[in-house]
Structure formats: C-alpha cells, structure tokens
Design an enzyme around this catalytic site. Structure first.
Site, PDB file in Angstrom:
ATOM      1  N   ARG A 120      25.713  -2.549 -35.484  1.00 46.31           N
ATOM      2  CA  ARG A 120      24.519  -2.649 -36.340  1.00 46.31           C
ATOM      3  C   ARG A 120      24.589  -1.685 -37.517  1.00 46.31           C
ATOM      4  NH1 ARG A 120      19.579  -1.479 -32.975  1.00 46.31           N
ATOM      5  NH2 ARG A 120      21.109  -0.153 -31.978  1.00 46.31           N
ATOM      6  N   ASN A 169      20.000  -5.952 -32.196  1.00 45.11           N
ATOM      7  CA  ASN A 169      20.614  -6.328 -30.933  1.00 45.11           C
ATOM      8  C   ASN A 169      19.728  -7.355 -30.250  1.00 45.11           C
ATOM      9  OD1 ASN A 169      22.806  -4.595 -31.116  1.00 45.11           O
ATOM     10  ND2 ASN A 169      21.862  -2.977 -29.904  1.00 45.11           N
TER      11      ASN A 169
END
Length: 99
Positions: free
Chosen positions: A26, A44
């Site tokens: 990320r 996520n």
C-alpha cells in the site's frame, strides 16, 4: 474533485491478489501514484488482497496498472483484475482502512 468522465482522464479499479499484505504494497502504491500524479486510494481487503482506484491521464493510469502487475519489491503478484470506475475521484491519493 477530479472527474473520471472528463475526456482526458480515466479511472480504473485495480484488484491485486498474491502476497500483497505485510510487504509495504500500500505504501509503495501511494508512492507510485504520487510519482505519476494520480488521484485515488488504496486499501487492504480482509481476504488478503489489495484494492485501489487510480484516476488521471490514460497513459499514467495504464503505467500505474503495469507497476501494480510487477508489484512492490517484497510482494508477489499472482493476479490482477482491472475495471473501469465511473464517477468522481477525490484529489490526492490516500490509504483507506481495510474492508
């Protein structure tokens, strides 16, 4: 706000599966998006995958998709699904909470 419906911009939802959590995927995605000047977000998912929306000029969004296919240095990308995302995407690129 940045409209994906503008003729010079596109928005794509990118769903990445593989070893993509716990490997800085990320944060890496946010860095890549900033480098490319894209708007959108990344998060996520509870199933272990990562989901993102990237909006901007078509060539830059396509480059982001290519980078996601390769993945961050510590990740392993097994598959990637990409689809159009209509509507408006907020300016900037952020990490969202897990869903």
């Amino acid at each position: 706000m940045s409209g994906a419906d503008r003729p010079d911009r596109i928005a794509r939802r990118i769903h990445v599966k593989g070893k993509v959590q716990g490997v800085w995927f990320r944060a890496w995605t946010v860095e890549q998006a900033a480098e490319l000047g894209l708007d959108g977000w990344v998060r996520n998912r509870a199933d272990g995958s990562v989901e993102a929306v990237a909006a901007g000029p078509a060539d830059r969004v396509e480059e982001m998709i290519a980078r996601c296919r390769r993945g961050s240095p510590a990740s392993r990308v097994d598959s990637i699904d990409v689809e159009d995302t209509p509507g408006v995407v907020a300016q900037g690129f952020t990490q969202k909470p897990t869903v």
